[in-house]
Motif scaffolding. Structure first.
Motif, PDB file in Angstrom:
ATOM      1  N   CYS A  83      35.944  46.933  35.195  1.00  0.00           N
ATOM      2  CA  CYS A  83      35.338  45.865  35.992  1.00  0.00           C
ATOM      3  C   CYS A  83      34.976  46.397  37.376  1.00  0.00           C
ATOM      4  O   CYS A  83      35.830  46.932  38.092  1.00  0.00           O
ATOM      5  CB  CYS A  83      36.309  44.695  36.102  1.00  0.00           C
ATOM      6  SG  CYS A  83      35.790  43.378  37.232  1.00  0.00           S
ATOM      7  N   ARG A  85      34.273  44.812  40.160  1.00  0.00           N
ATOM      8  CA  ARG A  85      35.010  44.150  41.241  1.00  0.00           C
ATOM      9  C   ARG A  85      36.442  44.659  41.337  1.00  0.00           C
ATOM     10  O   ARG A  85      36.982  44.793  42.420  1.00  0.00           O
ATOM     11  CB  ARG A  85      35.019  42.638  41.048  1.00  0.00           C
ATOM     12  CG  ARG A  85      33.705  41.996  41.348  1.00  0.00           C
ATOM     13  CD  ARG A  85      33.813  40.506  41.216  1.00  0.00           C
ATOM     14  NE  ARG A  85      32.541  39.892  41.515  1.00  0.00           N
ATOM     15  CZ  ARG A  85      32.271  38.633  41.298  1.00  0.00           C
ATOM     16  NH1 ARG A  85      33.173  37.844  40.775  1.00  0.00           N
ATOM     17  NH2 ARG A  85      31.090  38.152  41.592  1.00  0.00           N
ATOM     18  N   CYS A  86      37.044  44.935  40.207  1.00  0.00           N
ATOM     19  CA  CYS A  86      38.420  45.424  40.209  1.00  0.00           C
ATOM     20  C   CYS A  86      38.491  46.868  40.704  1.00  0.00           C
ATOM     21  O   CYS A  86      39.497  47.285  41.273  1.00  0.00           O
ATOM     22  CB  CYS A  86      39.033  45.317  38.817  1.00  0.00           C
ATOM     23  SG  CYS A  86      39.346  43.612  38.315  1.00  0.00           S
ATOM     24  N   CYS A  92      39.119  40.631  40.410  1.00  0.00           N
ATOM     25  CA  CYS A  92      38.308  39.450  40.134  1.00  0.00           C
ATOM     26  C   CYS A  92      39.198  38.337  39.593  1.00  0.00           C
ATOM     27  O   CYS A  92      40.393  38.528  39.363  1.00  0.00           O
ATOM     28  CB  CYS A  92      37.205  39.809  39.139  1.00  0.00           C
ATOM     29  SG  CYS A  92      37.818  40.205  37.493  1.00  0.00           S
TER      30      CYS A  92
END
Length: 106
Positions: A83, A85-86, A92
């Motif tokens: 991910c 965002r992670c 997230c």
């Protein structure tokens, strides 16, 4: 930073489950854990759709607490490496929900 309501993401619904046609009828009916086939299926994993013989059917798998925690930790480990965002931020909403589920013991 955007704050997402904690109930926006239902972590059990993020967990992949086996195909219902490959499960024991008790597991597919939600009366036994979808992964181990034992234990009290205390956790609802949400309504799922499947196709069989060209028709779309709905089913509602359930899981015991131990299998839910184990699967949440497994899926979280995969999620945070894939991910965006992670990888670049604090995570997230999906990761936060999975983390809470992986750490929960009712």
């Amino acid at each position: 930073m955007t704050v997402v309501h904690p109930d926006f993401v239902r972590a059990p619904e993020l967990l992949p489950v086996p195909r219902p046609d490959r499960l024991h009828p008790e597991q597919a009916a939600g009366r036994a854990c979808v992964w181990c086939g034992e234990g009290e299926p205390a956790v609802g994993l949400g309504s799922r759709l499947t196709t069989r013989l060209g028709a779309v059917n709905s089913w509602a798998p359930r899981s015991c607490e131990a299998c839910t925690v184990r699967e949440a930790a497994r899926v979280l480990a995969i999620h945070v490496t894939n991910c965006y965002r992670c990888c670049v931020r604090d995570g997230c909403a999906d990761a936060r929900a999975l983390r809470r589920l992986a750490k929960s013991r009712r």
